[in-house]
Design a protein around this motif. Structure first.
Motif, PDB file in Angstrom:
ATOM      1  N   ARG A 150      37.993 -61.102 -52.178  1.00 11.98           N
ATOM      2  CA  ARG A 150      38.045 -62.288 -51.342  1.00 11.98           C
ATOM      3  C   ARG A 150      38.417 -63.527 -52.145  1.00 11.98           C
ATOM      4  O   ARG A 150      38.182 -63.608 -53.336  1.00 11.98           O
ATOM      5  CB  ARG A 150      36.688 -62.505 -50.667  1.00 11.98           C
ATOM      6  CG  ARG A 150      35.565 -62.820 -51.658  1.00 11.98           C
ATOM      7  CD  ARG A 150      34.203 -62.793 -50.991  1.00 11.98           C
ATOM      8  NE  ARG A 150      33.148 -63.094 -51.946  1.00 11.98           N
ATOM      9  CZ  ARG A 150      32.582 -62.197 -52.731  1.00 11.98           C
ATOM     10  NH1 ARG A 150      32.991 -60.944 -52.703  1.00 11.98           N
ATOM     11  NH2 ARG A 150      31.608 -62.531 -53.561  1.00 11.98           N
ATOM     12  N   THR A 151      38.985 -64.491 -51.462  1.00 14.63           N
ATOM     13  CA  THR A 151      39.290 -65.797 -52.032  1.00 14.63           C
ATOM     14  C   THR A 151      38.712 -66.849 -51.096  1.00 14.63           C
ATOM     15  O   THR A 151      38.949 -66.780 -49.883  1.00 14.63           O
ATOM     16  CB  THR A 151      40.810 -65.991 -52.163  1.00 14.63           C
ATOM     17  OG1 THR A 151      41.348 -64.979 -53.017  1.00 14.63           O
ATOM     18  CG2 THR A 151      41.129 -67.350 -52.762  1.00 14.63           C
ATOM     19  N   PRO A 152      37.953 -67.834 -51.585  1.00 11.71           N
ATOM     20  CA  PRO A 152      37.422 -68.874 -50.707  1.00 11.71           C
ATOM     21  C   PRO A 152      38.549 -69.575 -49.942  1.00 11.71           C
ATOM     22  O   PRO A 152      39.533 -70.012 -50.546  1.00 11.71           O
ATOM     23  CB  PRO A 152      36.721 -69.834 -51.681  1.00 11.71           C
ATOM     24  CG  PRO A 152      36.423 -69.002 -52.882  1.00 11.71           C
ATOM     25  CD  PRO A 152      37.545 -68.034 -52.998  1.00 11.71           C
ATOM     26  N   ALA A 153      38.414 -69.665 -48.629  1.00 13.93           N
ATOM     27  CA  ALA A 153      39.451 -70.272 -47.801  1.00 13.93           C
ATOM     28  C   ALA A 153      38.819 -70.870 -46.557  1.00 13.93           C
ATOM     29  O   ALA A 153      37.686 -70.548 -46.198  1.00 13.93           O
ATOM     30  CB  ALA A 153      40.499 -69.229 -47.410  1.00 13.93           C
ATOM     31  N   ALA A 154      39.571 -71.733 -45.879  1.00 12.15           N
ATOM     32  CA  ALA A 154      39.069 -72.343 -44.648  1.00 12.15           C
ATOM     33  C   ALA A 154      39.145 -71.367 -43.485  1.00 12.15           C
ATOM     34  O   ALA A 154      38.414 -71.508 -42.498  1.00 12.15           O
ATOM     35  CB  ALA A 154      39.848 -73.610 -44.329  1.00 12.15           C
ATOM     36  N   THR A 155      40.033 -70.367 -43.573  1.00 12.97           N
ATOM     37  CA  THR A 155      40.169 -69.351 -42.531  1.00 12.97           C
ATOM     38  C   THR A 155      40.276 -67.968 -43.184  1.00 12.97           C
ATOM     39  O   THR A 155      40.745 -67.839 -44.315  1.00 12.97           O
ATOM     40  CB  THR A 155      41.417 -69.593 -41.656  1.00 12.97           C
ATOM     41  OG1 THR A 155      42.594 -69.487 -42.475  1.00 12.97           O
ATOM     42  CG2 THR A 155      41.373 -70.959 -41.005  1.00 12.97           C
ATOM     43  N   THR A 156      39.873 -66.944 -42.470  1.00 15.62           N
ATOM     44  CA  THR A 156      40.000 -65.579 -42.969  1.00 15.62           C
ATOM     45  C   THR A 156      40.017 -64.611 -41.798  1.00 15.62           C
ATOM     46  O   THR A 156      39.512 -64.924 -40.715  1.00 15.62           O
ATOM     47  CB  THR A 156      38.851 -65.225 -43.930  1.00 15.62           C
ATOM     48  OG1 THR A 156      39.127 -63.983 -44.580  1.00 15.62           O
ATOM     49  CG2 THR A 156      37.525 -65.119 -43.197  1.00 15.62           C
ATOM     50  N   THR A 157      40.611 -63.450 -42.020  1.00  9.90           N
ATOM     51  CA  THR A 157      40.644 -62.393 -41.008  1.00  9.90           C
ATOM     52  C   THR A 157      39.958 -61.153 -41.564  1.00  9.90           C
ATOM     53  O   THR A 157      40.241 -60.749 -42.699  1.00  9.90           O
ATOM     54  CB  THR A 157      42.094 -62.049 -40.611  1.00  9.90           C
ATOM     55  OG1 THR A 157      42.716 -63.200 -40.035  1.00  9.90           O
ATOM     56  CG2 THR A 157      42.119 -60.910 -39.593  1.00  9.90           C
ATOM     57  N   VAL A 158      39.063 -60.566 -40.793  1.00 13.83           N
ATOM     58  CA  VAL A 158      38.367 -59.339 -41.189  1.00 13.83           C
ATOM     59  C   VAL A 158      38.787 -58.232 -40.228  1.00 13.83           C
ATOM     60  O   VAL A 158      38.636 -58.369 -39.008  1.00 13.83           O
ATOM     61  CB  VAL A 158      36.839 -59.529 -41.160  1.00 13.83           C
ATOM     62  CG1 VAL A 158      36.133 -58.212 -41.457  1.00 13.83           C
ATOM     63  CG2 VAL A 158      36.413 -60.594 -42.173  1.00 13.83           C
ATOM     64  N   ARG A 159      39.324 -57.157 -40.788  1.00 15.75           N
ATOM     65  CA  ARG A 159      39.747 -55.999 -40.002  1.00 15.75           C
ATOM     66  C   ARG A 159      38.792 -54.845 -40.289  1.00 15.75           C
ATOM     67  O   ARG A 159      38.833 -54.258 -41.364  1.00 15.75           O
ATOM     68  CB  ARG A 159      41.183 -55.618 -40.350  1.00 15.75           C
ATOM     69  CG  ARG A 159      42.200 -56.689 -39.983  1.00 15.75           C
ATOM     70  CD  ARG A 159      43.592 -56.329 -40.470  1.00 15.75           C
ATOM     71  NE  ARG A 159      44.563 -57.283 -39.989  1.00 15.75           N
ATOM     72  CZ  ARG A 159      44.850 -58.443 -40.581  1.00 15.75           C
ATOM     73  NH1 ARG A 159      44.212 -58.771 -41.694  1.00 15.75           N
ATOM     74  NH2 ARG A 159      45.739 -59.273 -40.066  1.00 15.75           N
ATOM     75  N   ALA A 160      37.938 -54.529 -39.335  1.00 19.51           N
ATOM     76  CA  ALA A 160      36.977 -53.437 -39.508  1.00 19.51           C
ATOM     77  C   ALA A 160      37.635 -52.117 -39.140  1.00 19.51           C
ATOM     78  O   ALA A 160      38.315 -52.023 -38.124  1.00 19.51           O
ATOM     79  CB  ALA A 160      35.741 -53.670 -38.641  1.00 19.51           C
ATOM     80  N   CYS A 161      37.431 -51.088 -39.983  1.00 18.95           N
ATOM     81  CA  CYS A 161      38.004 -49.774 -39.693  1.00 18.95           C
ATOM     82  C   CYS A 161      37.492 -49.253 -38.354  1.00 18.95           C
ATOM     83  O   CYS A 161      36.356 -49.520 -37.969  1.00 18.95           O
ATOM     84  CB  CYS A 161      37.627 -48.790 -40.794  1.00 18.95           C
ATOM     85  SG  CYS A 161      38.576 -49.001 -42.318  1.00 18.95           S
ATOM     86  N   PRO A 162      38.307 -48.475 -37.643  1.00 19.78           N
ATOM     87  CA  PRO A 162      37.831 -47.846 -36.403  1.00 19.78           C
ATOM     88  C   PRO A 162      36.672 -46.904 -36.706  1.00 19.78           C
ATOM     89  O   PRO A 162      36.589 -46.360 -37.812  1.00 19.78           O
ATOM     90  CB  PRO A 162      39.060 -47.067 -35.912  1.00 19.78           C
ATOM     91  CG  PRO A 162      40.231 -47.702 -36.589  1.00 19.78           C
ATOM     92  CD  PRO A 162      39.721 -48.160 -37.915  1.00 19.78           C
ATOM     93  N   PRO A 163      35.776 -46.692 -35.751  1.00 19.11           N
ATOM     94  CA  PRO A 163      34.648 -45.785 -35.989  1.00 19.11           C
ATOM     95  C   PRO A 163      35.137 -44.349 -36.181  1.00 19.11           C
ATOM     96  O   PRO A 163      36.078 -43.912 -35.520  1.00 19.11           O
ATOM     97  CB  PRO A 163      33.808 -45.925 -34.716  1.00 19.11           C
ATOM     98  CG  PRO A 163      34.773 -46.392 -33.680  1.00 19.11           C
ATOM     99  CD  PRO A 163      35.767 -47.251 -34.393  1.00 19.11           C
ATOM    100  N   ASN A 164      34.501 -43.624 -37.113  1.00 17.28           N
ATOM    101  CA  ASN A 164      34.872 -42.219 -37.304  1.00 17.28           C
ATOM    102  C   ASN A 164      33.732 -41.254 -36.972  1.00 17.28           C
ATOM    103  O   ASN A 164      33.917 -40.046 -37.016  1.00 17.28           O
ATOM    104  CB  ASN A 164      35.358 -41.976 -38.739  1.00 17.28           C
ATOM    105  CG  ASN A 164      34.346 -42.423 -39.778  1.00 17.28           C
ATOM    106  OD1 ASN A 164      33.193 -42.707 -39.444  1.00 17.28           O
ATOM    107  ND2 ASN A 164      34.770 -42.496 -41.031  1.00 17.28           N
ATOM    108  N   ASP A 165      32.551 -41.788 -36.656  1.00 18.36           N
ATOM    109  CA  ASP A 165      31.442 -40.954 -36.196  1.00 18.36           C
ATOM    110  C   ASP A 165      30.385 -41.857 -35.578  1.00 18.36           C
ATOM    111  O   ASP A 165      30.551 -43.067 -35.521  1.00 18.36           O
ATOM    112  CB  ASP A 165      30.845 -40.122 -37.348  1.00 18.36           C
ATOM    113  CG  ASP A 165      30.405 -40.973 -38.519  1.00 18.36           C
ATOM    114  OD1 ASP A 165      29.794 -42.045 -38.280  1.00 18.36           O
ATOM    115  OD2 ASP A 165      30.667 -40.588 -39.671  1.00 18.36           O
ATOM    116  N   GLU A 166      29.287 -41.253 -35.127  1.00 24.08           N
ATOM    117  CA  GLU A 166      28.241 -42.033 -34.451  1.00 24.08           C
ATOM    118  C   GLU A 166      27.505 -42.972 -35.378  1.00 24.08           C
ATOM    119  O   GLU A 166      26.778 -43.864 -34.928  1.00 24.08           O
ATOM    120  CB  GLU A 166      27.240 -41.090 -33.767  1.00 24.08           C
ATOM    121  CG  GLU A 166      26.413 -40.226 -34.713  1.00 24.08           C
ATOM    122  CD  GLU A 166      27.131 -38.968 -35.160  1.00 24.08           C
ATOM    123  OE1 GLU A 166      26.487 -38.143 -35.839  1.00 24.08           O
ATOM    124  OE2 GLU A 166      28.321 -38.810 -34.818  1.00 24.08           O
TER     125      GLU A 166
END
Length: 211
Positions: A150-166
């Motif tokens: 990570r780099t400190p920024a005023a904006t950021t996007t987080v992409r969470a992986c799709p679920p692969n199990d319960e």
């Protein structure tokens, strides 16, 4: 010394049940996951977490075909079956700490807006893409960032992986908030066409004056 007494001292001690249980620890419970977030160090080399081929920390597959957007998942700490205790929902896809005050420490950053750092784990619904932003009036006083590069920024996007199990309903990400001085910092959270705001006490409670 006779052979019988020597043999008694070299007899292997029985394995303690707690040690044997380590090998059976998966799936990780949310309590363990929360402990992992708190234990992680706050300083990692700066970089671009969106570079192709960067795998998530928890080993979840990170590929363009999975996301369908040509970008990999943001490196995560672990998968969680549910939102951990001590967290609250912001909208439908993000959870943040309930703590009134998040402790700060010197960050070592050259950016004056990032002089102090409060480490906290962001929890995102598996499969969600979330945009986070320091409120417009605060862009010169606060920074945010999550992911191992990570780099400190005023904006950021987080992409969470799709679920692969319960056990993968939610994903946890290491990072936090940087500030010029202790303050109640407003963040904007966008996901699935919805926008929500949340105030976080960074070094000071939101109902107390800034220091």
């Amino acid at each position: 010394m006779n052979s019988n007494s020597a043999a008694s001292r070299t007899t292997r001690a029985p394995v303690h049940p707690a040690a044997a249980a380590v090998g059976r620890a998966w799936p990780i419970t949310w309590r363990t996951s929360l402990g992992l977030i708190a234990a992680l160090t706050s300083c990692t080399p700066a970089g671009d977490e969106r570079q192709p081929g960067t795998p998530p920390v928890d080993g979840t597959t990170s590929s363009a075909s999975d996301r369908g957007a040509g970008l990999p998942c943001t490196p995560s700490v672990t998968a969680l079956p549910a939102i951990p205790g001590g967290y609250r929902l912001v909208g439908k896809d993000v959870a943040v700490p309930e703590d009134t005050v998040l402790a700060v420490e010197d960050s070592g950053e050259a950016d004056r807006a990032a002089r102090l750092f409060a480490k906290w784990g962001l929890v995102v619904r598996a499969g969600a893409v979330v945009d986070l932003q320091v409120a417009p009036d605060w862009e010169s006083r606060a920074r945010i960032g999550w992911g191992t590069a990570r780099t400190p920024a005023a904006t950021t996007t987080v992409r969470a992986c799709p679920p692969n199990d319960e056990q993968s309903g939610w994903m946890a990400f290491v990072g936090g908030t940087w500030v010029a001085q202790a303050a109640c910092v407003p963040l904007v959270v966008r996901s699935n066409g919805q926008e929500n705001r949340v105030n976080l006490g960074i070094g000071v409670a939101c109902d107390e004056p800034r220091r």
